[in-house]
Design a protein around this motif. Structure first.
Motif, PDB file in Angstrom:
ATOM      1  N   ASP B  33       0.647  -1.194   0.021  1.00 35.67           N
ATOM      2  CA  ASP B  33      -0.176  -0.141  -0.096  1.00 35.67           C
ATOM      3  C   ASP B  33       0.778   1.217  -0.161  1.00 35.67           C
ATOM      4  O   ASP B  33       1.756   1.329   1.076  1.00 35.67           O
ATOM      5  CB  ASP B  33      -1.103   0.167   1.285  1.00 35.67           C
ATOM      6  CG  ASP B  33      -2.086  -0.940   1.034  1.00 35.67           C
ATOM      7  OD1 ASP B  33      -2.453  -1.223  -0.178  1.00 35.67           O
ATOM      8  OD2 ASP B  33      -2.634  -1.465   2.194  1.00 35.67           O
ATOM      9  N   ILE B  34       0.780   2.260  -1.028  1.00 32.69           N
ATOM     10  CA  ILE B  34       1.360   3.363  -1.016  1.00 32.69           C
ATOM     11  C   ILE B  34       0.804   4.367  -0.106  1.00 32.69           C
ATOM     12  O   ILE B  34      -0.441   4.528  -0.094  1.00 32.69           O
ATOM     13  CB  ILE B  34       1.310   4.167  -2.514  1.00 32.69           C
ATOM     14  CG1 ILE B  34       1.592   2.920  -3.468  1.00 32.69           C
ATOM     15  CG2 ILE B  34       2.222   5.073  -2.666  1.00 32.69           C
ATOM     16  CD1 ILE B  34       3.234   2.416  -3.483  1.00 32.69           C
ATOM     17  N   THR B  35       1.562   4.946   0.556  1.00 36.54           N
ATOM     18  CA  THR B  35       1.004   6.051   1.715  1.00 36.54           C
ATOM     19  C   THR B  35       1.178   7.282   1.255  1.00 36.54           C
ATOM     20  O   THR B  35       0.739   8.162   1.963  1.00 36.54           O
ATOM     21  CB  THR B  35       1.577   5.533   3.005  1.00 36.54           C
ATOM     22  OG1 THR B  35       2.861   5.602   3.068  1.00 36.54           O
ATOM     23  CG2 THR B  35       1.165   4.191   3.738  1.00 36.54           C
ATOM     24  N   ASP B  50      18.557   9.948 -12.544  1.00 36.04           N
ATOM     25  CA  ASP B  50      18.443  10.732 -11.409  1.00 36.04           C
ATOM     26  C   ASP B  50      16.967  10.606 -10.639  1.00 36.04           C
ATOM     27  O   ASP B  50      16.208  10.053 -11.318  1.00 36.04           O
ATOM     28  CB  ASP B  50      18.196  12.533 -12.116  1.00 36.04           C
ATOM     29  CG  ASP B  50      19.778  12.885 -12.192  1.00 36.04           C
ATOM     30  OD1 ASP B  50      20.768  12.188 -11.972  1.00 36.04           O
ATOM     31  OD2 ASP B  50      19.748  13.998 -12.703  1.00 36.04           O
ATOM     32  N   VAL B  58       3.698   1.124   3.158  1.00 38.51           N
ATOM     33  CA  VAL B  58       3.917   0.626   4.452  1.00 38.51           C
ATOM     34  C   VAL B  58       5.292   0.045   4.612  1.00 38.51           C
ATOM     35  O   VAL B  58       5.684  -0.197   5.803  1.00 38.51           O
ATOM     36  CB  VAL B  58       2.840  -0.114   4.738  1.00 38.51           C
ATOM     37  CG1 VAL B  58       1.496   0.434   4.854  1.00 38.51           C
ATOM     38  CG2 VAL B  58       2.444  -1.375   3.746  1.00 38.51           C
ATOM     39  N   LYS B  59       5.973  -0.600   3.664  1.00 36.03           N
ATOM     40  CA  LYS B  59       7.145  -1.263   3.777  1.00 36.03           C
ATOM     41  C   LYS B  59       8.415  -0.354   3.589  1.00 36.03           C
ATOM     42  O   LYS B  59       9.393  -0.577   4.129  1.00 36.03           O
ATOM     43  CB  LYS B  59       7.106  -2.330   2.704  1.00 36.03           C
ATOM     44  CG  LYS B  59       6.353  -3.512   2.805  1.00 36.03           C
ATOM     45  CD  LYS B  59       6.346  -4.582   1.909  1.00 36.03           C
ATOM     46  CE  LYS B  59       5.425  -5.326   1.763  1.00 36.03           C
ATOM     47  NZ  LYS B  59       5.570  -6.442   0.601  1.00 36.03           N
ATOM     48  N   ALA B  60       8.464   0.738   2.691  1.00 35.43           N
ATOM     49  CA  ALA B  60       9.603   1.246   2.183  1.00 35.43           C
ATOM     50  C   ALA B  60       9.331   2.446   1.614  1.00 35.43           C
ATOM     51  O   ALA B  60       8.338   2.867   1.079  1.00 35.43           O
ATOM     52  CB  ALA B  60      10.683   0.356   1.096  1.00 35.43           C
ATOM     53  N   ASP B  81      -3.357  13.707  -2.536  1.00 40.63           N
ATOM     54  CA  ASP B  81      -4.557  13.386  -1.410  1.00 40.63           C
ATOM     55  C   ASP B  81      -4.929  11.871  -1.826  1.00 40.63           C
ATOM     56  O   ASP B  81      -5.614  11.224  -0.917  1.00 40.63           O
ATOM     57  CB  ASP B  81      -5.764  14.078  -1.967  1.00 40.63           C
ATOM     58  CG  ASP B  81      -5.496  15.567  -1.453  1.00 40.63           C
ATOM     59  OD1 ASP B  81      -4.849  15.779  -0.287  1.00 40.63           O
ATOM     60  OD2 ASP B  81      -6.169  16.546  -2.177  1.00 40.63           O
ATOM     61  N   PRO B  83      -2.741   8.909  -2.776  1.00 37.27           N
ATOM     62  CA  PRO B  83      -1.472   8.001  -3.083  1.00 37.27           C
ATOM     63  C   PRO B  83      -1.937   6.689  -3.547  1.00 37.27           C
ATOM     64  O   PRO B  83      -1.286   5.969  -4.285  1.00 37.27           O
ATOM     65  CB  PRO B  83      -0.825   8.011  -1.999  1.00 37.27           C
ATOM     66  CG  PRO B  83      -1.622   8.493  -0.973  1.00 37.27           C
ATOM     67  CD  PRO B  83      -2.719   9.265  -1.396  1.00 37.27           C
ATOM     68  N   GLU B  84      -3.238   6.329  -2.980  1.00 33.77           N
ATOM     69  CA  GLU B  84      -3.538   4.786  -3.266  1.00 33.77           C
ATOM     70  C   GLU B  84      -3.897   4.550  -5.115  1.00 33.77           C
ATOM     71  O   GLU B  84      -3.913   3.665  -5.459  1.00 33.77           O
ATOM     72  CB  GLU B  84      -5.007   4.448  -2.521  1.00 33.77           C
ATOM     73  CG  GLU B  84      -6.072   5.466  -2.795  1.00 33.77           C
ATOM     74  CD  GLU B  84      -6.228   6.624  -1.772  1.00 33.77           C
ATOM     75  OE1 GLU B  84      -4.973   7.039  -1.304  1.00 33.77           O
ATOM     76  OE2 GLU B  84      -7.169   7.013  -1.564  1.00 33.77           O
ATOM     77  N   ASN B  87      -1.712   2.370  -6.434  1.00 37.25           N
ATOM     78  CA  ASN B  87      -2.123   0.838  -6.125  1.00 37.25           C
ATOM     79  C   ASN B  87      -2.924   0.366  -7.201  1.00 37.25           C
ATOM     80  O   ASN B  87      -3.105  -0.737  -7.785  1.00 37.25           O
ATOM     81  CB  ASN B  87      -2.393   0.632  -4.774  1.00 37.25           C
ATOM     82  CG  ASN B  87      -1.053   0.538  -3.724  1.00 37.25           C
ATOM     83  OD1 ASN B  87      -1.383   1.526  -2.990  1.00 37.25           O
ATOM     84  ND2 ASN B  87      -0.285  -0.263  -3.869  1.00 37.25           N
TER      85      ASN B  87
END
Lengths: 522, 123
Positions: B33-35, B50, B58-60, B81, B83-84, B87
């Motif tokens: 999940d992108i936060t 670059d 949640v991981k990295a 607003d 980021p999901e 995913n």
């Protein structure tokens, strides 16, 4: 395994059905003595106060009237017993090193001996103030000096900067010393090389110190790709930041050759000393060509860590970097008395010092604890610390590698931490399920999804302070969880079932964190 | 219109002299999940390789690299607003930034869909 409770009887801890926190069978929400704790704002109201505060007799000064508060402060308004109970109840929900194993890889969550605490509470140490005249605190200065001597002896380095407050602060200290050394040579170097197997703070520190970070890949054995590093070395490289033992739990055997190659192009070697526990008393970083390394007193030297801190990250320096060490530092004058060298005195004593990093002299309370730890262990005891830490980690590695994939299991013995991956678990099962399952088993989970070079990494650092019985209990739990995840046991997806809270929505917590309590409107 | 991929799992879709860049569906599935997305800065000149923006999950936290050299013309501000979106639609609505391509010749070093699929299958 010697189960501490051979009958297998366990107190009932609820149904474990989803939502067990919201649909408690009791009116209070508590379960026996497992307490459900509201926010302090939900307990108190603004009509209550724990103390009597008299109305001020005088009008506020005209000069500050512009800053007077217009609205009443939003305070929870707890009585003293409510306040004490609130925090005591919260503390009972906490998990700490005094409750059980805390196998967070890379964190060295070892037992904090009570002898350290006894020494730190002696009035002569506990009650000193950093602004006291130096002549009134010779004992405190002696502690700083003795600890510095030990750290220099254990690392084989030339000098130590005692003031950095924790690991990343120590990294910054080391890089500022490297930058000052290049500046003194009239050189502007822009690049710091950081291998993939280094700690995540390393590239952040280099960037913060104004350098451009370039990554060096890891080999399939999880070590620094020395050939790739050599190819990138050149006159634009200020230094290299290496973590040794690295985050894969492996010693970098080519460290000396790496140091020689970096020095040959005029660069310096920073070593992240977070994993020093694996080698203390066995290997002197100074012999490996390292120019700067921080030492986490709150890891290797058993000072409190993780909520109980503060951390403390003294930085040992090679002869080449020693002249650039920050102030203040302790030095013995001609009469044999110890003195802190501060600004205004550095012209003669330390003309090349890069300056000051902290308001005072460092984490004095941690110095007394670390020195108590060192003196109570002695040189032979510290060597045994490293040996036992490595032995414990290898015991975990070899006891679990038939049920959990160990990506570097064939690379020989690990150092102080055992690394597993989620390869081989059933479809839909991951590292997170194992970590959550460990909570049900009564253990703090290991470090997960780090290092990034390993898919679904689980990094277990048992430390030397776990007994064999303690390790066997942990291993039995970890093996059982791994076997459930390999078989695809759906019930594992529900873990933790026995914790005060089930799986939290970590995604929402990161995307839309609620950090401040606000009164609900209406 | 054609789409290319990098070994670091960025994609770039070419339309005239503009490239739209994102991370591959495989990359989002690995990140979880992108936060948070730290958007690329418009008007930044980037060389191939670059770091252009940062994707946190949640991981990295992972840097996203410019697949080719160019100037950033636009970032996908909707990701601030939501980021999901990365995913849900990594290779569509979850695009990260647009780039005025400096040297179309650099595209030749990238993989096409077939080559990338084979690359991912081999990981």
């Amino acid at each position: 395994m010697n189960a501490p409770n051979p009958s297998g009887w366990r107190p009932s801890v609820g149904s474990g059905e989803p939502g067990n926190t919201g649909s408690s069978p009791t009116v209070s929400g508590d379960r026996g003595l497992t307490l459900e704790e509201p926010l302090s704002f939900e307990i108190g109201d603004s009509a209550k106060c724990g103390v009597d505060i008299e109305a001020p007799e005088a009008e506020p000064l005209a000069s500050i009237s512009a800053f007077l508060r217009k609205d009443a402060p939003q305070l929870p308004g707890l009585t003293e017993p409510e306040c004490i109970r609130h925090y005591t109840r919260l503390s009972r929900q906490n998990y700490g090193i005094d409750l059980g194993p805390f196998p967070l890889g890379s964190c060295t969550m070892k037992h904090n001996p009570r002898l350290n605490e006894k020494v730190a509470r002696l009035p002569g140490f506990a009650d000193v103030h950093p602004l006291q005249p130096q002549s009134t605190v010779p004992g405190a200065l002696e502690v700083i000096e003795q600890l510095a001597d030990w750290l220099i002896a254990l690392t084989g380095m030339h000098a130590v900067a005692m003031s950095p407050k924790a690991g990343a602060h120590g990294e910054l200290c080391g890089l500022l010393a490297i930058r000052a050394a290049h500046d003194a040579n009239g050189e502007t170097r822009r690049i710091v090389l950081v291998p993939e197997s280094a700690h995540g703070t390393n590239p952040a520190t280099a960037a913060f110190a104004g350098y451009k970070v370039e990554s060096i890949p890891a080999t399939e054995e999880g070590r620094v790709d020395f050939d790739a590093l050599k190819k990138r070395l050149g006159p634009d490289v200020a230094g290299v930041m290496i973590t040794n033992p690295n985050t894969c739990g492996l010693f970098e055997p080519e460290m000396k050759a790496i140091g020689d190659a970096v020095h040959a192009v005029g660069g310096y070697v920073y070593c992240d000393g977070a994993n020093f526990n694996a080698i203390v008393g066995k290997v002197r970083p100074g012999d490996l060509g390292i120019d700067a390394m921080h030492i986490n007193l709150h890891k290797t030297f058993s000072t409190p860590h993780g909520g109980g801190g503060p951390g403390s990250g003294p930085v040992v320096l090679s002869e080449a970097l020693a002249p650039f060490a920050p102030i203040p530092f302790v030095r013995r004058d001609d009469n044999g008395a110890l003195r802190l060298i501060e600004e205004g005195e550095t012209g003669d004593a330390a003309p090349l010092s890069f300056g000051r990093m902290t308001a005072f002299h460092g984490q004095m309370g941690m110095f007394t604890r670390a020195l108590a730890y060192i003196l109570s262990h002695g040189a032979d005891g510290l060597r045994q610390v490293a040996e036992d830490a490595v032995l414990n980690a290898n015991y975990v590695l070899r006891s679990c590698e038939d049920v959990l994939s160990a990506p570097f299991g064939n690379a020989g013995p690990c150092m102080h931490e055992a690394l597993f991956s989620d390869t081989g678990l059933a479809e839909g099962f991951s590292t997170l399920d194992i970590a959550k399952g460990l909570i049900d088993e009564g253990f703090h989970p290991m470090t997960v999804y780090f290092p990034l070079v390993v898919k679904g990494a689980m990094l277990v650092e048992p430390t030397e302070t776990e007994s064999k019985l303690g390790l066997d209990r942990f291993i039995a739990s970890l093996r059982s969880l791994a076997e459930r995840a390999r078989k695809g046991d759906e019930s594992l997806h529900a873990a933790p079932v026995y914790a005060p809270r089930r799986r939290l929505d970590e995604t929402q917590a990161a995307r839309k964190p609620v950090l401040v309590w606000r009164e609900e409107e209406g | 219109m054609s789409r290319y991929f990098t070994p670091d799992h960025e994609w770039i879709e070419i339309e005239g002299e503009t490239g739209t860049v994102g991370i591959s569906d495989y990359a989002q599935s690995q990140l979880g999940d992108i936060t948070f997305v730290e958007l690329a800065q418009a008007d930044t000149d980037l060389s191939k390789g670059d770091a252009a923006c940062v994707v946190e999950s949640v991981k990295a936290a992972s840097d996203v690299y410019a697949p080719v050299s160019g100037k950033v013309t636009q970032a996908n501000e909707g990701l601030e607003d939501q980021p999901e979106l990365v995913n849900g639609d990594a290779q569509g609505a979850g695009w990260l930034f647009r780039l005025a391509i400096a040297d179309a010749g650099e595209l030749e070093s990238l993989m096409d869909q077939t080559a990338y699929d084979a690359y991912v299958a081999g990981l």
